[in-house]
Scaffold this motif. Structure first.
Motif, PDB file in Angstrom:
ATOM      1  N   ARG A  25      28.018   5.285 -23.263  1.00  0.00           N
ATOM      2  CA  ARG A  25      26.694   5.645 -23.790  1.00  0.00           C
ATOM      3  C   ARG A  25      25.798   6.319 -22.755  1.00  0.00           C
ATOM      4  NH1 ARG A  25      24.856   3.289 -28.286  1.00  0.00           N
ATOM      5  NH2 ARG A  25      23.371   5.020 -28.139  1.00  0.00           N
ATOM      6  N   ILE A  26      26.221   6.294 -21.497  1.00  0.00           N
ATOM      7  CA  ILE A  26      25.492   6.927 -20.383  1.00  0.00           C
ATOM      8  C   ILE A  26      24.044   6.440 -20.333  1.00  0.00           C
ATOM      9  CG2 ILE A  26      25.187   9.086 -19.108  1.00  0.00           C
ATOM     10  CD1 ILE A  26      27.061  10.447 -20.984  1.00  0.00           C
ATOM     11  N   LYS A  27      23.864   5.138 -20.376  1.00  0.00           N
ATOM     12  CA  LYS A  27      22.540   4.550 -20.295  1.00  0.00           C
ATOM     13  C   LYS A  27      22.129   4.373 -18.828  1.00  0.00           C
ATOM     14  CE  LYS A  27      21.875   3.990 -24.735  1.00  0.00           C
ATOM     15  NZ  LYS A  27      20.810   4.721 -25.464  1.00  0.00           N
ATOM     16  N   SER A  28      20.827   4.418 -18.571  1.00  0.00           N
ATOM     17  CA  SER A  28      20.304   4.288 -17.220  1.00  0.00           C
ATOM     18  C   SER A  28      20.412   2.839 -16.750  1.00  0.00           C
ATOM     19  CB  SER A  28      18.843   4.733 -17.177  1.00  0.00           C
ATOM     20  OG  SER A  28      18.028   3.805 -17.883  1.00  0.00           O
ATOM     21  N   PRO A  29      20.390   2.618 -15.428  1.00  0.00           N
ATOM     22  CA  PRO A  29      20.431   1.237 -14.906  1.00  0.00           C
ATOM     23  C   PRO A  29      19.300   0.363 -15.453  1.00  0.00           C
ATOM     24  CG  PRO A  29      20.879   2.802 -13.143  1.00  0.00           C
ATOM     25  CD  PRO A  29      20.480   3.618 -14.344  1.00  0.00           C
ATOM     26  N   GLU A 168       9.160   6.999 -13.138  1.00  0.00           N
ATOM     27  CA  GLU A 168       9.797   8.303 -13.038  1.00  0.00           C
ATOM     28  C   GLU A 168       9.475   8.967 -11.708  1.00  0.00           C
ATOM     29  OE1 GLU A 168      10.019   9.644 -17.756  1.00  0.00           O
ATOM     30  OE2 GLU A 168       8.253  10.183 -16.566  1.00  0.00           O
ATOM     31  N   ILE A 169       8.241   8.808 -11.240  1.00  0.00           N
ATOM     32  CA  ILE A 169       7.864   9.361  -9.943  1.00  0.00           C
ATOM     33  C   ILE A 169       8.573   8.616  -8.813  1.00  0.00           C
ATOM     34  CG2 ILE A 169       5.954   9.788  -8.358  1.00  0.00           C
ATOM     35  CD1 ILE A 169       5.878  11.602 -10.754  1.00  0.00           C
ATOM     36  N   LEU A 170       8.648   7.300  -8.928  1.00  0.00           N
ATOM     37  CA  LEU A 170       9.313   6.502  -7.893  1.00  0.00           C
ATOM     38  C   LEU A 170      10.795   6.855  -7.766  1.00  0.00           C
ATOM     39  CD1 LEU A 170       7.737   2.986  -8.565  1.00  0.00           C
ATOM     40  CD2 LEU A 170       7.277   4.485  -6.622  1.00  0.00           C
ATOM     41  N   ASP A 171      11.409   7.294  -8.864  1.00  0.00           N
ATOM     42  CA  ASP A 171      12.835   7.616  -8.855  1.00  0.00           C
ATOM     43  C   ASP A 171      13.134   9.028  -8.365  1.00  0.00           C
ATOM     44  OD1 ASP A 171      13.448   5.117  -9.841  1.00  0.00           O
ATOM     45  OD2 ASP A 171      13.534   5.761 -11.940  1.00  0.00           O
ATOM     46  N   LEU A 172      12.107   9.806  -8.064  1.00  0.00           N
ATOM     47  CA  LEU A 172      12.307  11.207  -7.671  1.00  0.00           C
ATOM     48  C   LEU A 172      12.975  11.334  -6.307  1.00  0.00           C
ATOM     49  CD1 LEU A 172       8.930  12.902  -8.721  1.00  0.00           C
ATOM     50  CD2 LEU A 172      11.136  13.073  -9.880  1.00  0.00           C
ATOM     51  N   ARG A 173      13.676  12.446  -6.135  1.00  0.00           N
ATOM     52  CA  ARG A 173      14.213  12.866  -4.849  1.00  0.00           C
ATOM     53  C   ARG A 173      13.620  14.226  -4.506  1.00  0.00           C
ATOM     54  NH1 ARG A 173      15.142   8.393  -5.178  1.00  0.00           N
ATOM     55  NH2 ARG A 173      17.080   7.217  -4.937  1.00  0.00           N
ATOM     56  N   LEU A 174      13.725  14.605  -3.239  1.00  0.00           N
ATOM     57  CA  LEU A 174      13.166  15.880  -2.800  1.00  0.00           C
ATOM     58  C   LEU A 174      13.701  17.042  -3.630  1.00  0.00           C
ATOM     59  CD1 LEU A 174      11.401  17.384  -0.731  1.00  0.00           C
ATOM     60  CD2 LEU A 174      13.410  17.526   0.756  1.00  0.00           C
ATOM     61  N   ASP A 182       3.657  29.795  -4.442  1.00  0.00           N
ATOM     62  CA  ASP A 182       2.519  28.899  -4.586  1.00  0.00           C
ATOM     63  C   ASP A 182       2.656  27.927  -5.756  1.00  0.00           C
ATOM     64  OD1 ASP A 182       1.250  30.050  -2.424  1.00  0.00           O
ATOM     65  OD2 ASP A 182       0.184  31.517  -3.656  1.00  0.00           O
ATOM     66  N   ILE A 183       3.727  28.066  -6.517  1.00  0.00           N
ATOM     67  CA  ILE A 183       3.932  27.177  -7.654  1.00  0.00           C
ATOM     68  C   ILE A 183       5.269  26.452  -7.510  1.00  0.00           C
ATOM     69  CG2 ILE A 183       2.513  28.540  -9.236  1.00  0.00           C
ATOM     70  CD1 ILE A 183       5.073  29.703 -10.391  1.00  0.00           C
ATOM     71  N   SER A 184       5.461  25.439  -8.310  1.00  0.00           N
ATOM     72  CA  SER A 184       6.709  24.675  -8.240  1.00  0.00           C
ATOM     73  C   SER A 184       7.012  24.043  -9.584  1.00  0.00           C
ATOM     74  CB  SER A 184       6.609  23.591  -7.155  1.00  0.00           C
ATOM     75  OG  SER A 184       5.506  22.749  -7.400  1.00  0.00           O
ATOM     76  N   ASN A 185       8.253  23.598  -9.732  1.00  0.00           N
ATOM     77  CA  ASN A 185       8.697  22.909 -10.940  1.00  0.00           C
ATOM     78  C   ASN A 185       9.239  21.538 -10.571  1.00  0.00           C
ATOM     79  OD1 ASN A 185       8.161  25.034 -12.795  1.00  0.00           O
ATOM     80  ND2 ASN A 185      10.031  26.057 -12.144  1.00  0.00           N
ATOM     81  N   LEU A 186       8.987  20.580 -11.446  1.00  0.00           N
ATOM     82  CA  LEU A 186       9.473  19.224 -11.247  1.00  0.00           C
ATOM     83  C   LEU A 186      10.529  18.906 -12.294  1.00  0.00           C
ATOM     84  CD1 LEU A 186       9.255  16.357  -9.991  1.00  0.00           C
ATOM     85  CD2 LEU A 186       7.426  15.897 -11.637  1.00  0.00           C
ATOM     86  N   SER A 187      11.721  18.520 -11.842  1.00  0.00           N
ATOM     87  CA  SER A 187      12.803  18.133 -12.753  1.00  0.00           C
ATOM     88  C   SER A 187      12.845  16.617 -12.843  1.00  0.00           C
ATOM     89  CB  SER A 187      14.151  18.660 -12.250  1.00  0.00           C
ATOM     90  OG  SER A 187      14.118  20.073 -12.122  1.00  0.00           O
ATOM     91  N   VAL A 188      12.783  16.107 -14.075  1.00  0.00           N
ATOM     92  CA  VAL A 188      12.692  14.665 -14.278  1.00  0.00           C
ATOM     93  C   VAL A 188      13.735  14.207 -15.286  1.00  0.00           C
ATOM     94  CG1 VAL A 188      11.212  12.754 -15.010  1.00  0.00           C
ATOM     95  CG2 VAL A 188      10.212  14.693 -13.809  1.00  0.00           C
TER      96      VAL A 188
END
Length: 217
Positions: A25-29, A168-174, A182-188
């Motif tokens: 089912r590919i569920k998250s931890p 979700e923010i705590l789980d982020l990596r660089l 001057d802009i950026s995208n966040l993958s979540v």
């Protein structure tokens, strides 16, 4: 150690948590932990209300009456919210569906459990929301003359700009932040392993660059 009365049930629980949910089912931890907690709570309910030890629990205890009583027990004894009650019901349903698919739980028992409805959750109205001025004041609170202040300001700004949940923010990596000028995208990857890309403002991108420089990432 006392003999387990229904070893097939406990073998099924192990496979459900370690193979079925994470691999099939590919569920998250976090989701898997929620399912595990629900099954542990159900065991605690049976011990509390029927004086059953863990080794005495069998598949037959997964039935309509016990599941319904379990949900009521969560609300009355454990003082859980309706939202938590509904989430536990979803977890129990999924496990029983797995048992039925493996021909371990009788289809009639599974079908009756599926008929238990979630309780409606009353809508919550936000009476007060933060204005742009409020957000600006909050962003001025961290002392950016210090490294931790730079980190804290970026964290707060990222939460506001992205609309992400705190976890979700705590789980982020660089690598989750891709900078293009001057802009950026966040993958979540959020709940249910749902993937989304969020554009970030120039201001937050600048804070991110400052964060990297100061922490020498």
């Amino acid at each position: 150690m006392k003999k387990i009365k229904d070893p097939q049930l406990f073998k099924s629980i192990k496979i459900f948590l370690t193979v079925y949910l994470p691999i099939i089912r590919i569920k998250s931890p976090n989701t898997i932990d929620s399912y595990r907690d629900t099954l542990n709570l159900f065991s605690g309910f049976l011990k509390d209300t029927k004086d059953l030890s863990l080794n005495e629990i069998t598949t037959e205890y997964f039935n309509h009456d016990n599941v319904f009583s379990f949900l009521e027990w969560l609300e009355t004894t454990r003082k859980n919210s309706i939202s938590t009650r509904n989430q536990r019901l979803i977890s129990i349903r999924s496990f029983c569906r797995y048992l039925a698919g493996e021909n371990i739980l009788k289809f009639d028992a599974y079908s009756q459990i599926q008929q238990i409805d979630k309780k409606p959750v009353s809508e919550r109205v936000l009476k007060d929301i933060l204005s742009i001025s409020d957000i600006k004041l909050i962003l001025k609170m961290p002392d950016i003359s210090k490294k931790m202040g730079i980190r804290d300001r970026f964290y707060i700004a990222l939460l506001y700009d992205s609309g992400c949940l705190n976890q979700e923010i705590l789980d982020l990596r660089l690598s989750n932040i891709q900078v293009n000028g001057d802009i950026s995208n966040l993958s979540v990857v959020g709940k249910g392993t749902k993937f989304r890309v969020i554009p970030l403002s120039k201001e937050v991108t600048a804070m991110f660059k400052q964060y990297i420089v100061n922490y020498q990432i």
